[in-house]
Design a protein around this motif. Structure first.
Motif, mmCIF file in Angstrom:
data_model
loop_
_atom_site.group_PDB
_atom_site.id
_atom_site.type_symbol
_atom_site.label_atom_id
_atom_site.label_comp_id
_atom_site.label_asym_id
_atom_site.label_seq_id
_atom_site.Cartn_x
_atom_site.Cartn_y
_atom_site.Cartn_z
ATOM 1 N N ASN A 37 0.831 -1.208 0.000
ATOM 2 C CA ASN A 37 0.000 0.000 0.000
ATOM 3 C C ASN A 37 0.864 1.257 0.000
ATOM 4 N N SER A 38 1.950 1.220 0.769
ATOM 5 C CA SER A 38 2.860 2.366 0.820
ATOM 6 C C SER A 38 3.482 2.627 -0.545
ATOM 7 N N PHE A 39 3.871 1.567 -1.242
ATOM 8 C CA PHE A 39 4.474 1.706 -2.569
ATOM 9 C C PHE A 39 3.497 2.384 -3.524
ATOM 10 N N LEU A 40 2.246 1.957 -3.508
ATOM 11 C CA LEU A 40 1.240 2.556 -4.382
ATOM 12 C C LEU A 40 0.977 4.012 -4.020
ATOM 13 N N VAL A 41 1.019 4.328 -2.732
ATOM 14 C CA VAL A 41 0.813 5.720 -2.304
ATOM 15 C C VAL A 41 1.894 6.617 -2.902
ATOM 16 N N GLY A 42 3.145 6.196 -2.822
ATOM 17 C CA GLY A 42 4.233 6.994 -3.383
ATOM 18 C C GLY A 42 4.116 7.160 -4.883
ATOM 19 N N LEU A 43 3.765 6.076 -5.595
ATOM 20 C CA LEU A 43 3.598 6.158 -7.043
ATOM 21 C C LEU A 43 2.466 7.111 -7.416
ATOM 22 N N ALA A 44 1.354 7.014 -6.704
ATOM 23 C CA ALA A 44 0.183 7.833 -7.037
ATOM 24 C C ALA A 44 0.446 9.313 -6.780
ATOM 25 N N MET A 45 1.043 9.629 -5.656
ATOM 26 C CA MET A 45 1.286 11.038 -5.334
ATOM 27 C C MET A 45 2.242 11.672 -6.337
ATOM 28 N N ALA A 46 3.276 10.947 -6.737
ATOM 29 C CA ALA A 46 4.211 11.485 -7.721
ATOM 30 C C ALA A 46 3.565 11.592 -9.101
ATOM 31 N N THR A 47 2.723 10.625 -9.450
ATOM 32 C CA THR A 47 2.061 10.642 -10.759
ATOM 33 C C THR A 47 1.086 11.802 -10.867
ATOM 34 N N PHE A 48 0.309 12.033 -9.842
ATOM 35 C CA PHE A 48 -0.694 13.093 -9.882
ATOM 36 C C PHE A 48 -0.094 14.481 -9.685
ATOM 37 N N VAL A 84 -1.703 -5.302 -22.351
ATOM 38 C CA VAL A 84 -0.438 -5.291 -21.613
ATOM 39 C C VAL A 84 -0.340 -4.041 -20.750
ATOM 40 N N ARG A 85 -0.740 -2.911 -21.312
ATOM 41 C CA ARG A 85 -0.710 -1.665 -20.526
ATOM 42 C C ARG A 85 -1.658 -1.746 -19.337
ATOM 43 N N GLY A 86 -2.757 -2.472 -19.476
ATOM 44 C CA GLY A 86 -3.692 -2.611 -18.364
ATOM 45 C C GLY A 86 -3.041 -3.235 -17.143
ATOM 46 N N VAL A 87 -2.120 -4.168 -17.361
ATOM 47 C CA VAL A 87 -1.389 -4.767 -16.240
ATOM 48 C C VAL A 87 -0.498 -3.723 -15.579
ATOM 49 N N GLY A 88 0.176 -2.910 -16.380
ATOM 50 C CA GLY A 88 1.032 -1.869 -15.827
ATOM 51 C C GLY A 88 0.258 -0.758 -15.150
ATOM 52 N N GLN A 89 -0.990 -0.533 -15.578
ATOM 53 C CA GLN A 89 -1.792 0.536 -14.992
ATOM 54 C C GLN A 89 -2.137 0.281 -13.539
ATOM 55 N N VAL A 90 -1.984 -0.948 -13.077
ATOM 56 C CA VAL A 90 -2.155 -1.215 -11.651
ATOM 57 C C VAL A 90 -1.167 -0.384 -10.850
ATOM 58 N N PHE A 91 -0.005 -0.108 -11.443
ATOM 59 C CA PHE A 91 1.022 0.723 -10.819
ATOM 60 C C PHE A 91 1.060 2.123 -11.435
ATOM 61 N N LEU A 92 -0.027 2.515 -12.100
ATOM 62 C CA LEU A 92 -0.173 3.822 -12.727
ATOM 63 C C LEU A 92 0.863 4.037 -13.829
#
Length: 408
Positions: free
Chosen positions: A233-244, A339-347
């Protein structure tokens, strides 16, 4: 109130019983008398790679130097490591109430202790010797339960061993987003994130360190920590905040975002424990709900922050009812979107990133990799049938949720 009291008793029980959750964790080296040391198991036929630890509440999971030193000292006689806890189980020192609560928590979170092909991995010490004759894939497939014992017995100072074990748990946490308890899977996923954006990947690393470190400092369950359950969950939080925050791939670092990633990653670890207690009576793990709550709280809060300017999730525009004909969706575009749909789990909407994520899942489980891709393809196919936007299909926007669902 009964559930709260019960879980309070469970927490006290897990502390008293070295937070074992019913799993005995013993390194794989030979016992001195030639007997068969036990293998970590969660009681339902699934195996987890727990970090070997002595029953002691005085040392942290990764930074307790005495724990590592003791394990190395007893490497030649592993029976002594589990002697006390085994005796307690035999003489019935654990109360029935604690055993019931332990089983409830274990059954609730079993989905994270990813099932592996252990038909070729028996519970005998000879298995370790046979693995040398097996092919490379068999050595890295599944959860690699032997890796933790190997890292623990490295001839290095205890602080370095603890750092290595912490890194292993962090990599497992990256893979746990897709329910894969394998550090190599996490390494492939991390590589995919760097292909997508080095800036986003760095924030993900910062966040997962904060989440795991928070779990260590607060003394959360060691078996969950070693399997990366306080990291995904922490990993996804960091990815999402940087992406947005910014569309920049390799530039645009911001200290408020880095600090926010640390705070909300830490908060997601607390939420994981809280939601786990609330949902355990219903035998439902929290999955990525802590990530969703933490990220939404941050995005809602930045509206009142003058020093934090987030990029829009979607460029504002007037509504349009003109859509491109779905017939223009070619097989190549459909495959790329799957294939991109799999990667979109990690934005990540990079096709190479999606491919690396698939490879990482395949390292742990070929069945899970097939399910991840098939789920994404089904989502893209349904979107095409109902006439959704072609660009959204190609970017995998309709694939990541079905992919996770089918994998779970």
């Amino acid at each position: 109130m009964e559930e709260i009291n019960a879980w309070g008793a469970y927490e006290a029980g897990t502390t008293q019983n070295a937070r074992s959750l019913g799993r005995s964790t013993t390194p794989y080296p030979h016992a001195s008398d030639g007997s068969t040391p036990p293998v970590t198991t969660d009681g339902i036929g699934r195996h987890s790679a727990g970090i070997p630890s002595k029953k002691s509440a005085q040392h942290s999971l990764f930074f307790g130097t005495e724990d590592v030193a003791t394990l190395k000292k007893k490497n030649e006689d592993t029976k002594d490591v589990e002697a006390v806890s085994q005796k307690q189980r035999e003489d019935g020192s654990q109360s029935k109430e604690w055993k019931d609560l332990r089983k409830l928590a274990r059954d609730t979170f079993h989905v994270y202790f990813n099932v592996a092909d252990y038909k070729t991995q028996t519970s005998t010490v000879s298995t370790v010797e046979k693995k040398e004759k097996m092919n490379v894939y068999s050595k890295i497939n599944g959860t690699m339960p032997y890796l933790t014992a190997y890292l623990t017995n490295l001839q290095l100072p205890a602080p370095f061993v603890n750092i290595i074990l912490f890194t292993e748990a962090s990599l497992r946490g990256m893979a746990q987003v897709y329910f894969q308890n394998n550090p190599l899977s996490g390494l492939f996923i991390l590589a995919g994130m760097f292909v997508q954006s080095t800036r986003v990947a760095v924030h993900g690393i910062i966040a997962i360190i904060a989440g795991n470190l928070g779990g260590v400092l607060m003394g959360f369950d060691k078996s969950f920590l070693s399997c990366g359950l306080f990291g995904y969950n922490s990993f996804l939080v960091g990815l999402a905040m940087a992406t947005f925050y910014s569309p920049e791939k390799h530039e645009g670092y911001s200290w408020p975002i880095a600090v926010g990633a640390v705070i909300f990653a830490y908060f997601s670890s607390v939420l994981f424990v809280m939601l786990g207690k609330i949902l355990s009576p219903y035998k439902t793990p929290p999955f990525t709900l802590p990530f969703n709550i933490s990220t939404l709280m941050f995005l809602l809060a930045v509206g009142g922050m003058n020093n934090v300017d987030m990029a829009p999730v979607r460029t504002p525009e007037l509504p349009s009812f003109e859509t491109e004909a779905v017939s223009s969706l070619t097989a190549e575009t459909f495959f790329a979107g799957s294939v991109r749909g799999v990667g979109q789990v990690f934005l990540a909407n990079n096709i190479i990133s999606g491919g690396l994520v698939l490879v990482g899942i395949m390292v742990c489980s070929r069945i899970s990799a097939f399910a991840a891709f098939l789920g994404s393809a089904v989502g893209a196919g349904v979107a095409a049938l109902v006439g959704c936007n072609r660009d959204a299909i190609e970017n995998g926007m309709y694939g990541f949720n079905p992919s996770l669902t089918m994998t779970a």
